[in-house]
Design a protein around this motif. Sequence first.
Motif, mmCIF file in Angstrom:
data_model
loop_
_atom_site.group_PDB
_atom_site.id
_atom_site.type_symbol
_atom_site.label_atom_id
_atom_site.label_comp_id
_atom_site.label_asym_id
_atom_site.label_seq_id
_atom_site.Cartn_x
_atom_site.Cartn_y
_atom_site.Cartn_z
ATOM 1 N N GLN A 115 6.960 -0.843 -10.873
ATOM 2 C CA GLN A 115 6.473 -1.498 -9.655
ATOM 3 C C GLN A 115 5.990 -2.921 -9.974
ATOM 4 O O GLN A 115 6.238 -3.858 -9.222
ATOM 5 C CB GLN A 115 5.333 -0.674 -9.032
ATOM 6 C CG GLN A 115 5.821 0.671 -8.478
ATOM 7 C CD GLN A 115 4.685 1.632 -8.151
ATOM 8 O OE1 GLN A 115 3.604 1.590 -8.765
ATOM 9 N NE2 GLN A 115 4.906 2.520 -7.200
ATOM 10 N N HIS A 168 0.850 -1.191 0.000
ATOM 11 C CA HIS A 168 0.000 0.000 0.000
ATOM 12 C C HIS A 168 0.888 1.245 0.000
ATOM 13 O O HIS A 168 1.948 1.266 0.638
ATOM 14 C CB HIS A 168 -0.918 -0.003 1.228
ATOM 15 C CG HIS A 168 -1.996 1.032 1.142
ATOM 16 N ND1 HIS A 168 -1.760 2.352 1.458
ATOM 17 C CD2 HIS A 168 -3.282 0.961 0.735
ATOM 18 C CE1 HIS A 168 -2.883 3.039 1.259
ATOM 19 N NE2 HIS A 168 -3.825 2.217 0.821
ATOM 20 N N SER A 169 0.432 2.293 -0.670
ATOM 21 C CA SER A 169 1.288 3.484 -0.809
ATOM 22 C C SER A 169 1.626 4.115 0.537
ATOM 23 O O SER A 169 2.672 4.746 0.684
ATOM 24 C CB SER A 169 0.646 4.514 -1.733
ATOM 25 O OG SER A 169 -0.530 5.002 -1.149
ATOM 26 N N THR A 191 2.777 9.008 -7.648
ATOM 27 C CA THR A 191 2.515 10.223 -6.878
ATOM 28 C C THR A 191 2.037 11.314 -7.846
ATOM 29 O O THR A 191 2.148 11.173 -9.074
ATOM 30 C CB THR A 191 3.793 10.721 -6.179
ATOM 31 O OG1 THR A 191 4.749 11.051 -7.190
ATOM 32 C CG2 THR A 191 4.373 9.686 -5.233
ATOM 33 N N VAL A 198 -1.476 7.748 -5.865
ATOM 34 C CA VAL A 198 -1.285 8.277 -4.510
ATOM 35 C C VAL A 198 -2.064 9.572 -4.316
ATOM 36 O O VAL A 198 -2.626 9.819 -3.242
ATOM 37 C CB VAL A 198 0.230 8.492 -4.252
ATOM 38 C CG1 VAL A 198 0.471 9.097 -2.878
ATOM 39 C CG2 VAL A 198 0.994 7.174 -4.389
ATOM 40 N N ARG A 212 4.608 2.218 1.388
ATOM 41 C CA ARG A 212 5.725 2.553 0.478
ATOM 42 C C ARG A 212 6.298 3.926 0.833
ATOM 43 O O ARG A 212 7.510 4.105 0.882
ATOM 44 C CB ARG A 212 5.235 2.580 -0.969
ATOM 45 C CG ARG A 212 4.941 1.207 -1.575
ATOM 46 C CD ARG A 212 4.459 1.382 -3.009
ATOM 47 N NE ARG A 212 4.062 0.156 -3.663
ATOM 48 C CZ ARG A 212 4.854 -0.575 -4.457
ATOM 49 N NH1 ARG A 212 6.093 -0.210 -4.681
ATOM 50 N NH2 ARG A 212 4.385 -1.665 -5.036
ATOM 51 N N LEU A 213 5.403 4.880 1.080
ATOM 52 C CA LEU A 213 5.881 6.253 1.257
ATOM 53 C C LEU A 213 6.301 6.558 2.687
ATOM 54 O O LEU A 213 7.352 7.144 2.914
ATOM 55 C CB LEU A 213 4.807 7.244 0.798
ATOM 56 C CG LEU A 213 4.492 7.162 -0.713
ATOM 57 C CD1 LEU A 213 3.289 8.002 -1.068
ATOM 58 C CD2 LEU A 213 5.696 7.602 -1.540
#
Length: 249
Positions: free
Chosen positions: A147, A96-97, A131, A168, A100-101
């Motif tokens: 990805q 999930h972003s 993003t 995102v 990731r972020l």
Amino acid sequence: MGRKFFVGGNWKCNGTTEEVNKIVSTLNAGEVPSPDVVEVVVSPPFVFLPLVKTSLRPDFHVAAQNCWVKKGGAFTGEVSAEMLVNLSIPWVIIGHSERRLILKESNEFVADKVAYALSQGLKVIACIGETLEQREAGSTVAVVAEQTKAIAAKISNWTDVVLAYEPVWAIGTGKVATPAQAQEVHFELRKWLQANVSPDVAASTRIIYGGSVTAANCKELAAKPDVDGFLVGGASLKPEFIDIIKSAE
Ligand code: PEP
């Protein structure tokens, strides 16, 4: 090859026992299309998985929101794929972003997690997405292809993978991708799978959209040919999740 519509609900880090019981009651009372038409999977925080698993209607399934990248052991604070299997949790969300972020999970780390979870018999909702900066730079397709490539390099069987395209800039922002924007990326992803994995995998893998999906916008998105369902955050905590499930029809 038919792709069954898939609707996932990501509850993120939300809920008390009382709130979870309320959401489950609403879901259990909801009138939705048959499981032949739509696969529904809800993902509560780890601590509520046993409660939700035992109280949720049998035609809906549960997913964890993450799991550890390899066999469990001395990894304080982590939850292993083996533990999920032991609790009969069939699904897990990976990449999930927010992970990731915020937690800096790289493409390779996410791919290793996907591969390990699959090797243990879990089904995986693998999340990808660009993003706002990347979209504005025109690199959306390159980013999601990279990805996906990292995952494709580490798995050989896509049967138990659902690919969730989640831009995102659309997650939790109220700024949903237009149906055309979603369709364009899903189409490109399917094309990528066709060229780099196989035509069969491209035809059969569900590519779902996530990012500010609501009862008000789901129908139009669901009508797009390469949108095979949704991963829903905020709206999955509300009764409108039932309406989103109904968009499968
Ligand atoms: C998500 O967290 O996966 C998500 C899509 O969130 P939201 O629906 O709230 O944008």
